[in-house]
Design a protein around this motif. Structure first.
Motif, PDB file in Angstrom:
ATOM      1  N   VAL A  54      59.131   5.344  26.610  1.00 42.15           N
ATOM      2  CA  VAL A  54      60.514   4.620  27.521  1.00 42.15           C
ATOM      3  C   VAL A  54      61.741   5.671  26.331  1.00 42.15           C
ATOM      4  CG1 VAL A  54      61.974   2.756  27.872  1.00 42.15           C
ATOM      5  CG2 VAL A  54      60.328   2.716  28.341  1.00 42.15           C
ATOM      6  N   ALA A  55      61.372   6.190  25.401  1.00 43.07           N
ATOM      7  CA  ALA A  55      62.263   6.768  23.942  1.00 43.07           C
ATOM      8  C   ALA A  55      62.077   8.120  24.993  1.00 43.07           C
ATOM      9  CB  ALA A  55      62.092   5.691  22.699  1.00 43.07           C
ATOM     10  N   THR A  56      61.266   8.771  25.235  1.00 44.67           N
ATOM     11  CA  THR A  56      61.084  10.289  25.530  1.00 44.67           C
ATOM     12  C   THR A  56      62.108  10.823  26.369  1.00 44.67           C
ATOM     13  OG1 THR A  56      59.578  10.003  26.375  1.00 44.67           O
ATOM     14  CG2 THR A  56      58.665   9.972  24.334  1.00 44.67           C
ATOM     15  N   ARG A  57      62.840  11.287  27.188  1.00 42.52           N
ATOM     16  CA  ARG A  57      63.943  12.000  27.326  1.00 42.52           C
ATOM     17  C   ARG A  57      62.769  13.166  28.452  1.00 42.52           C
ATOM     18  NH1 ARG A  57      69.137  12.731  23.532  1.00 42.52           N
ATOM     19  NH2 ARG A  57      69.392  10.454  23.054  1.00 42.52           N
ATOM     20  N   THR A  58      62.039  13.614  28.164  1.00 46.89           N
ATOM     21  CA  THR A  58      60.734  14.528  29.144  1.00 46.89           C
ATOM     22  C   THR A  58      59.552  14.835  28.730  1.00 46.89           C
ATOM     23  OG1 THR A  58      61.123  16.424  27.141  1.00 46.89           O
ATOM     24  CG2 THR A  58      62.888  16.148  28.382  1.00 46.89           C
ATOM     25  N   GLU A  59      58.735  15.108  29.116  1.00 50.00           N
ATOM     26  CA  GLU A  59      57.306  15.109  29.521  1.00 50.00           C
ATOM     27  C   GLU A  59      57.001  15.559  27.960  1.00 50.00           C
ATOM     28  OE1 GLU A  59      54.038  14.882  32.747  1.00 50.00           O
ATOM     29  OE2 GLU A  59      55.595  16.582  32.543  1.00 50.00           O
ATOM     30  N   SER A  60      57.413  16.962  27.760  1.00 55.80           N
ATOM     31  CA  SER A  60      57.190  16.824  26.799  1.00 55.80           C
ATOM     32  C   SER A  60      56.750  17.445  25.435  1.00 55.80           C
ATOM     33  CB  SER A  60      57.414  18.169  26.758  1.00 55.80           C
ATOM     34  OG  SER A  60      57.214  19.839  27.498  1.00 55.80           O
ATOM     35  N   GLU A  61      57.978  15.984  25.068  1.00 59.31           N
ATOM     36  CA  GLU A  61      58.713  15.303  24.378  1.00 59.31           C
ATOM     37  C   GLU A  61      57.478  13.988  23.821  1.00 59.31           C
ATOM     38  OE1 GLU A  61      63.703  14.929  23.270  1.00 59.31           O
ATOM     39  OE2 GLU A  61      62.602  13.110  24.495  1.00 59.31           O
ATOM     40  N   LEU A  62      57.314  13.271  25.321  1.00 57.63           N
ATOM     41  CA  LEU A  62      55.344  13.050  25.471  1.00 57.63           C
ATOM     42  C   LEU A  62      54.715  13.287  24.904  1.00 57.63           C
ATOM     43  CD1 LEU A  62      54.796   9.597  25.584  1.00 57.63           C
ATOM     44  CD2 LEU A  62      54.299   9.846  27.848  1.00 57.63           C
ATOM     45  N   ALA A  63      54.127  14.254  25.151  1.00 57.28           N
ATOM     46  CA  ALA A  63      53.019  15.045  25.450  1.00 57.28           C
ATOM     47  C   ALA A  63      53.028  15.779  23.456  1.00 57.28           C
ATOM     48  CB  ALA A  63      53.175  16.860  25.961  1.00 57.28           C
ATOM     49  N   SER A  64      53.830  15.604  23.065  1.00 54.32           N
ATOM     50  CA  SER A  64      54.611  16.253  21.725  1.00 54.32           C
ATOM     51  C   SER A  64      53.407  15.607  20.228  1.00 54.32           C
ATOM     52  CB  SER A  64      55.460  17.215  21.337  1.00 54.32           C
ATOM     53  OG  SER A  64      56.071  15.738  21.265  1.00 54.32           O
ATOM     54  N   VAL A  65      54.354  14.031  21.077  1.00 47.80           N
ATOM     55  CA  VAL A  65      53.348  12.901  20.538  1.00 47.80           C
ATOM     56  C   VAL A  65      52.089  12.881  20.289  1.00 47.80           C
ATOM     57  CG1 VAL A  65      53.393  10.642  20.264  1.00 47.80           C
ATOM     58  CG2 VAL A  65      55.972  11.700  20.334  1.00 47.80           C
ATOM     59  N   ILE A  66      51.338  12.406  21.494  1.00 45.12           N
ATOM     60  CA  ILE A  66      50.206  11.849  21.790  1.00 45.12           C
ATOM     61  C   ILE A  66      49.002  13.679  21.479  1.00 45.12           C
ATOM     62  CG2 ILE A  66      49.030  12.622  23.780  1.00 45.12           C
ATOM     63  CD1 ILE A  66      50.684  10.713  25.712  1.00 45.12           C
ATOM     64  N   GLY A  67      50.435  14.894  21.370  1.00 44.42           N
ATOM     65  CA  GLY A  67      49.471  16.459  21.020  1.00 44.42           C
ATOM     66  C   GLY A  67      49.194  15.625  19.730  1.00 44.42           C
ATOM     67  N   HIS A  68      50.163  15.537  18.867  1.00 45.90           N
ATOM     68  CA  HIS A  68      49.831  15.135  17.177  1.00 45.90           C
ATOM     69  C   HIS A  68      48.748  13.682  17.310  1.00 45.90           C
ATOM     70  CE1 HIS A  68      51.310  14.050  13.209  1.00 45.90           C
ATOM     71  NE2 HIS A  68      51.162  12.943  13.273  1.00 45.90           N
ATOM     72  N   GLU A  69      48.721  13.341  17.957  1.00 49.47           N
ATOM     73  CA  GLU A  69      47.892  11.436  17.364  1.00 49.47           C
ATOM     74  C   GLU A  69      45.928  12.724  18.559  1.00 49.47           C
ATOM     75  OE1 GLU A  69      48.295   9.183  15.914  1.00 49.47           O
ATOM     76  OE2 GLU A  69      50.379   8.941  16.031  1.00 49.47           O
ATOM     77  N   THR A  70      46.467  13.449  18.700  1.00 47.25           N
ATOM     78  CA  THR A  70      44.902  13.811  19.426  1.00 47.25           C
ATOM     79  C   THR A  70      44.465  15.119  18.051  1.00 47.25           C
ATOM     80  OG1 THR A  70      45.551  14.296  22.049  1.00 47.25           O
ATOM     81  CG2 THR A  70      44.128  15.603  21.124  1.00 47.25           C
ATOM     82  N   GLY A  71      45.764  15.753  17.205  1.00 47.99           N
ATOM     83  CA  GLY A  71      45.086  16.189  16.699  1.00 47.99           C
ATOM     84  C   GLY A  71      44.562  15.526  14.983  1.00 47.99           C
ATOM     85  N   HIS A  72      45.283  14.445  15.104  1.00 52.14           N
ATOM     86  CA  HIS A  72      44.631  13.713  13.652  1.00 52.14           C
ATOM     87  C   HIS A  72      42.910  13.707  14.291  1.00 52.14           C
ATOM     88  CE1 HIS A  72      47.817  12.642  11.343  1.00 52.14           C
ATOM     89  NE2 HIS A  72      47.982  11.800  12.183  1.00 52.14           N
ATOM     90  N   VAL A  73      42.613  13.382  16.219  1.00 49.64           N
ATOM     91  CA  VAL A  73      41.411  13.113  16.494  1.00 49.64           C
ATOM     92  C   VAL A  73      40.157  14.010  16.590  1.00 49.64           C
ATOM     93  CG1 VAL A  73      39.528  12.257  17.963  1.00 49.64           C
ATOM     94  CG2 VAL A  73      42.028  11.229  17.759  1.00 49.64           C
ATOM     95  N   LEU A  74      40.857  15.662  16.849  1.00 45.78           N
ATOM     96  CA  LEU A  74      40.165  16.824  16.175  1.00 45.78           C
ATOM     97  C   LEU A  74      39.961  17.381  15.290  1.00 45.78           C
ATOM     98  CD1 LEU A  74      42.268  18.851  19.177  1.00 45.78           C
ATOM     99  CD2 LEU A  74      39.510  18.037  19.486  1.00 45.78           C
ATOM    100  N   GLN A  75      40.702  17.033  14.137  1.00 49.83           N
ATOM    101  CA  GLN A  75      39.772  17.705  12.680  1.00 49.83           C
ATOM    102  C   GLN A  75      39.827  16.535  11.779  1.00 49.83           C
ATOM    103  OE1 GLN A  75      41.072  20.272  13.529  1.00 49.83           O
ATOM    104  NE2 GLN A  75      41.272  20.649  11.260  1.00 49.83           N
ATOM    105  N   HIS A  76      39.199  14.928  12.649  1.00 50.25           N
ATOM    106  CA  HIS A  76      38.620  14.459  12.454  1.00 50.25           C
ATOM    107  C   HIS A  76      38.993  13.496  10.847  1.00 50.25           C
ATOM    108  CE1 HIS A  76      35.353  15.353  14.716  1.00 50.25           C
ATOM    109  NE2 HIS A  76      35.563  17.082  14.648  1.00 50.25           N
ATOM    110  N   HIS A  77      40.116  13.446  10.957  1.00 52.75           N
ATOM    111  CA  HIS A  77      41.259  12.705   9.652  1.00 52.75           C
ATOM    112  C   HIS A  77      40.244  11.251   9.766  1.00 52.75           C
ATOM    113  CE1 HIS A  77      44.337  15.425  10.593  1.00 52.75           C
ATOM    114  NE2 HIS A  77      43.826  16.537   9.766  1.00 52.75           N
ATOM    115  N   ILE A  78      40.242  10.283  10.051  1.00 46.77           N
ATOM    116  CA  ILE A  78      39.900   8.802  10.165  1.00 46.77           C
ATOM    117  C   ILE A  78      38.623   9.418   9.039  1.00 46.77           C
ATOM    118  CG2 ILE A  78      39.286   6.856  10.823  1.00 46.77           C
ATOM    119  CD1 ILE A  78      41.140   7.079  12.991  1.00 46.77           C
TER     120      ILE A  78
END
Length: 527
Positions: free
Chosen positions: A145-169
């Protein structure tokens, strides 16, 4: 912890949760401190502003992908059983399509994205998202709801995907991998409650399963890991064709909200401290990146409106949303008239006001323009309104058309199954749903739908079998066992069905015993 971060205020919880909460949190503290020490050792200093660090490269040696997935699946069993887990297929279809687009772009930037990913939505008005081991990524309705464009939402999901791809946990849990996976699962489960700390239902419900995302939460305060997730997310955003300026723009807006109103600090700021240098880094990268006009999915606006409605929890809340959206339309302050009317239609639908819902949906469709089903959200809601207002044939027609136009939409498939049952085409419904549970075996919602179809067909044994599979996927082993016992007593199962029931009964009883042993291990570790 940076100066930007704020302590999370814990809400009051029912007294019955307090004792177990204390036990789980006591167990969580030691691994958290270990993880903090480990993070300080394995996370290197950034050598160059434009280069990507290699924090995730050795994670496979610390914690195998199979172990990561096993841990993530354990946490997901708890999450799926929680009332604030949104099993809404329209939202699930959308976030998985969006996340899948980002994951598919990983190979373009030289990253290994061979592991499985699953994106899911949580009913929570806080602006937040979080990642789990094994490729599971959660998104709050409040973030959408807080995002104003699909790209904004994608930017956050991309950030979380970065955590997974880099195996941070995995890297932070690596030293714990010499212990049992049960202990690791406990660490992860207990502090997942911290991520949803302002949602008593979700936060404490998950805490009941063990230790949560202490490691994930601590990871949020690792500046190097956050910068790496930013940069990986940025690369995914660019490679997938989204607007790269969306990342610094959205993060800067959250940062302003943090500085303006401390009492209402966005949860994403608390769990992902937004420093000025992180935002500047993303802005500089955007300025040097080749610009491409992003194409926004028409479904985004409707998913955003749907999230606004579905995060409400009462009839008065739905009425308030409908009134607010009508006011925005009249005053011409809404950014998307079609989505605003859709929110009105869904809010009226949730109040079972079929005529106003149908009228608002028609206005939404008119504002959207075009012919045919429009988008999955428009088509599914039209089918649902027709079905529940006593027009099953119309519901079936709309759902069948939606399936043809959107063949990958689980939501359209479910609308079709519901319409088959409403039209009394029970054999067709059971046959269709049996194919769906084979296709989506890990989705409890399909087993629940199949159970309803078998009930309509008068097949009690099969109804209870399907319910048992649903409960098993949610980790509710005793409920699953009870359903299988009811299936045995139903009296309408043949020899082969009884053999299947007995085999699953033994399997679920064994899984229940394993979970009880896990609880004993938790108790020993906590003691």
């Amino acid at each position: 912890m940076t100066a930007m971060s704020k302590p999370v205020t814990q809400p009051p919880y029912p007294e019955r949760y307090v004792a177990r909460w204390r036990r789980f949190m006591a167990l969580a503290m030691l691994p958290v401190m270990t993880a903090m020490t480990f993070a300080a050792v394995v996370i290197p200093t950034q050598a160059a502003a434009q280069s990507l660090p290699s924090l995730g490269q050795s994670s496979a040696a610390d914690l195998s992908p199979a172990m990561e997935r096993k841990l993530g699946e354990r946490v997901m069993r708890e999450i799926r059983a929680d009332p604030d887990y949104l099993s809404d297929l329209l939202l699930s279809d959308y976030v998985n399509a969006l996340g899948g687009k980002l994951v598919a772009a990983a190979h373009k930037v030289g990253l290994d994205a061979s592991q499985s990913f699953e994106f899911f939505v949580v009913r929570d008005s806080d602006i937040n998202a979080f990642s789990l081991p094994g490729g599971f990524i959660g998104v709050n309705t409040g973030l959408i709801v807080a995002t104003r464009t699909e790209s904004e939402l994608a930017s956050v999901i991309g950030h979380e995907t970065g955590h997974v791809l880099q195996h941070h946990i995995a890297r932070m849990l690596g030293q714990q991998s010499q212990n049992s996976w049960i202990a690791l699962g406990g660490i992860l489960l207990g502090l997942l409650a911290g991520i949803g700390a302002r949602s008593p239902d979700l936060g404490m419900g998950i805490a009941m399963g063990g230790q949560g995302l202490a490691v994930d939460r601590q990871l949020r305060f690792s500046r190097d890991a956050e910068r790496e997730a930013d940069r990986v997310g940025f690369q995914l955003l660019q490679a997938a064709g989204f607007d790269t300026y969306a990342m610094p723009t959205f993060f800067e807006r959250l940062q302003r909200a943090d500085s303006i109103n401390e009492a209402g600090v966005p949860e994403y700021v608390r769990t992902h401290p937004l420093t000025t240098d992180r935002i500047a880094d993303m802005l500089n990268r955007s300025r040097t990146a080749a610009y491409r006009q992003p194409v926004q999915s028409p479904e985004y606006a409707f998913v955003r409106a749907r999230s606004l409605v579905l995060q409400q929890k009462s009839a008065s809340d739905y009425a308030a949303v409908a009134d607010a959206q009508r006011t925005a339309i009249r005053s011409q302050t809404t950014s998307n008239v079609a989505a605003a009317w859709y929110a009105v239609a869904l809010a009226e639908f949730k109040q079972r006001r079929w005529a106003p819902a149908r009228e608002a949906l028609e206005k939404s469709r008119a504002a959207f323009g075009g012919t045919g089903p429009g988008t999955p959200s428009l088509a599914v809601l039209a089918s649902d309104i027709a079905r529940l207002s006593g027009q099953p044939d119309e519901a079936l027609r709309v759902a069948a058309q939606a399936r043809a136009v959107f063949p990958l939409s689980q939501a359209a498939d479910m609308a079709y199954a519901d319409a088959l049952v409403a039209s009394q085409r029970i054999p067709d419904a059971t046959k269709f749903l049996q194919a769906q549970v084979e296709r989506y075996r890990s989705e409890p919602i399909w087993w629940r739908a199949l159970a309803g179809a078998w009930a309509a067909a008068g097949k009690r044994a099969r109804q209870h079998e399907a319910l048992a599979e649903q409960y098993a996927l949610q980790g509710q082993w005793m409920a699953a066992v009870s359903q299988l016992k009811l299936a045995r007593e139903a009296g309408d199962a043949d020899f082969y069905e009884m053999s299947t029931i007995d085999a699953r009964l033994h399997e679920f009883q064994r899984r229940y015993k394993d979970d009880k042993e896990d609880e004993k291990d938790f108790g020993k570790l906590a003691g």
